[in-house]
Design an enzyme around this catalytic site. Structure first.
Site, PDB file in Angstrom:
ATOM      1  N   GLN A 150      45.405   4.563  -4.556  1.00 53.01           N
ATOM      2  CA  GLN A 150      45.756   5.765  -5.303  1.00 53.01           C
ATOM      3  C   GLN A 150      44.673   6.049  -6.341  1.00 53.01           C
ATOM      4  OE1 GLN A 150      49.860   5.746  -6.625  1.00 53.01           O
ATOM      5  NE2 GLN A 150      50.590   4.991  -4.658  1.00 53.01           N
ATOM      6  N   ASP A 151      44.919   5.720  -7.601  1.00 52.84           N
ATOM      7  CA  ASP A 151      43.840   5.822  -8.581  1.00 52.84           C
ATOM      8  C   ASP A 151      43.526   4.423  -9.101  1.00 52.84           C
ATOM      9  OD1 ASP A 151      46.094   5.491 -10.108  1.00 52.84           O
ATOM     10  OD2 ASP A 151      45.861   7.319 -11.286  1.00 52.84           O
ATOM     11  N   PRO A 152      42.421   4.254  -9.806  1.00 52.13           N
ATOM     12  CA  PRO A 152      41.952   2.911 -10.167  1.00 52.13           C
ATOM     13  C   PRO A 152      42.899   2.168 -11.110  1.00 52.13           C
ATOM     14  CG  PRO A 152      40.176   4.514 -10.350  1.00 52.13           C
ATOM     15  CD  PRO A 152      41.441   5.296 -10.181  1.00 52.13           C
ATOM     16  N   GLY A 166      47.350   8.503 -12.973  1.00 55.09           N
ATOM     17  CA  GLY A 166      47.326   9.805 -12.323  1.00 55.09           C
ATOM     18  C   GLY A 166      46.706  10.912 -13.146  1.00 55.09           C
TER      19      GLY A 166
END
Length: 255
Positions: free
Chosen positions: A87-89, A157
């Site tokens: 997804q995101d880091p 996010g």
């Protein structure tokens, strides 16, 4: 096409008259060649990278700039066998530019612990390592790619709307169209939403819930199988074997 994109899609907000130095894109040279980004898309990516650099002046952004495209330096496009979408880091300085991976000195995050539990339960002789560095997977042809490549400290996010979506979607569709017999492991809605970009006639697409602790225990209602028990790592190697490709040694996790 560049002129049409600029006028119709992006309403002329970017100029393509000025050339882009490929080094400023932070991508490994083989990936620049593989993606064949048009002049307009190079300028669009450069604009996004500049925006990220400006954000770093006033807030903490993960991963650091020199690791932002690290996935492209660890895994050459022609070597790709498996694509794992994140997804995101990670936050707290854990992000390395590889989805789900952390530096050896960092504590193993919960999602990666869930991945290791699934591996230990399904892959013979797999032994959970004491670290969470997945560089050796990348060197074997496992592309560990987040769908969003940056995140603001403490705000999961937060960079979803900055423009990474078009770039990571372009990467996925390029792999699908230019390569054959790859395995795409899509865990969670944000990864599974990219399914239409993949030609299922050429590749294997496997879906499951995200390996976060809550989702992996079935704590969230979902149309997708639980991550624990999905057997994706064995299914991936079975597919690679059927198509006469070298399998991934999931247990090879060198620091």
């Amino acid at each position: 096409m560049d002129a049409w994109l600029q006028q119709t899609v992006f309403r002329g907000t970017l100029s393509i008259s000025q050339g882009v130095d490929d080094r400023d894109l932070l991508l490994a040279p083989k990936w620049i060649s593989f993606l064949s980004l048009s002049s307009f898309l190079k300028q669009k990516l450069l604009s996004l990278l500049r925006q990220i650099r400006e954000l770093r002046l006033t807030t903490t952004v993960y991963p650091p700039q020199d690791k932002l495209m690290w996935w492209s330096h660890c895994c050459d496009p022609e070597d790709i066998k498996v694509v794992i979408l994140g997804q995101d880091p990670y936050h707290k300085g854990q992000a390395t530019g590889l989805a789900f991976s952390v530096d050896p000195q960092c504590q193993v995050p919960p999602s990666l612990r869930s991945i290791f539990r699934e591996l230990e339960a399904s892959v013979p002789n797999f032994s959970t390592p004491s670290h969470g560095c997945l560089d050796s997977w990348a060197r074997q042809g496992v592309l560990l790619l987040n769908t969003v490549l940056t995140v603001e400290k403490g705000r999961a996010g937060s960079h979803e709307g900055l423009g990474w979506d078009w770039f990571t979607s372009f990467i996925i569709s390029s792999i699908s169209s230019k390569l054959e017999h790859c395995v795409f492991l899509l865990w969670g809605r944000k990864a599974i939403d990219r399914t239409p970009l993949i030609n299922a006639q050429k590749h294997l697409v496997l879906t499951a819930q995200h390996p976060s602790p809550l989702a992996s225990l079935g704590g969230r209602h979902s149309r997708w199988p639980r991550f624990q028990g999905c057997n994706h790592f064995n299914l991936a190697n079975d597919y690679l074997t059927r198509h006469r490709r070298e399998t991934v040694d999931w247990g090879l996790l060198e620091q």
